[in-house]
Motif scaffolding. Structure first.
Motif: not given
Length: 138
Positions: A33-38, A131-138, A51-58
């Motif tokens: 899975c993927y995550m984009h964070v602002t 901005d950050m882009d991360c991936s992880f096992r889901c 700090y404040q965060y916008d997060v989108r998971l795919k």
């Protein structure tokens, strides 16, 4: 159990971001899975002292599976981003803020740990955010 991408894609095709279907009846494509964070800087552009965060998971086929806007996370505290009944993910995604801009933002999901400095591609601050882009096992 073998993942049938075509079946999952067909099932997800009928869902939209504004779908009124309760999250717990939707499915997600497991795997990577993927995550984009602002990350919004403190005391910039209307942001308060946290700090404040916008997060989108795919999911594994890049279908949207959850997110949040302007989640405030105080220094050295953790907040639940999504999971359980407000996301397709079976576990909670947790975010932890650092004290200052140079401190890494930390993430945890189902026993996995990664951060803005290890495991994510992270840009520099520009116009009060980064901005950050991360991936992880889901």
């Amino acid at each position: 159990m073998q993942l049938n991408i075509a079946m999952i894609a067909a099932a997800l095709a009928g869902l939209s971001a504004t779908s009124p279907v309760p999250s717990n009846t939707r499915r997600y494509a497991p795997g990577k899975c993927y995550m984009h964070v602002t990350q919004w800087q403190k005391n910039e552009n209307g942001v308060g002292s946290d700090y404040q965060y916008d997060v989108r998971l795919k999911d594994a086929i890049l279908g949207p599976i959850g997110g949040v806007n302007r989640l405030a996370v105080p220094y050295s505290e953790s907040r639940r981003v999504v999971g359980g009944k407000d996301s397709e993910l079976p576990y909670d995604m947790i975010i932890t803020s650092g004290a200052v801009d140079k401190n890494p933002v930390q993430f945890a999901y189902a026993g996995q740990y990664f951060s803005s400095s290890k495991g994510c591609s992270t840009g520099g601050y520009e116009n009060g955010n980064r901005d950050m882009d991360c991936s992880f096992r889901c």
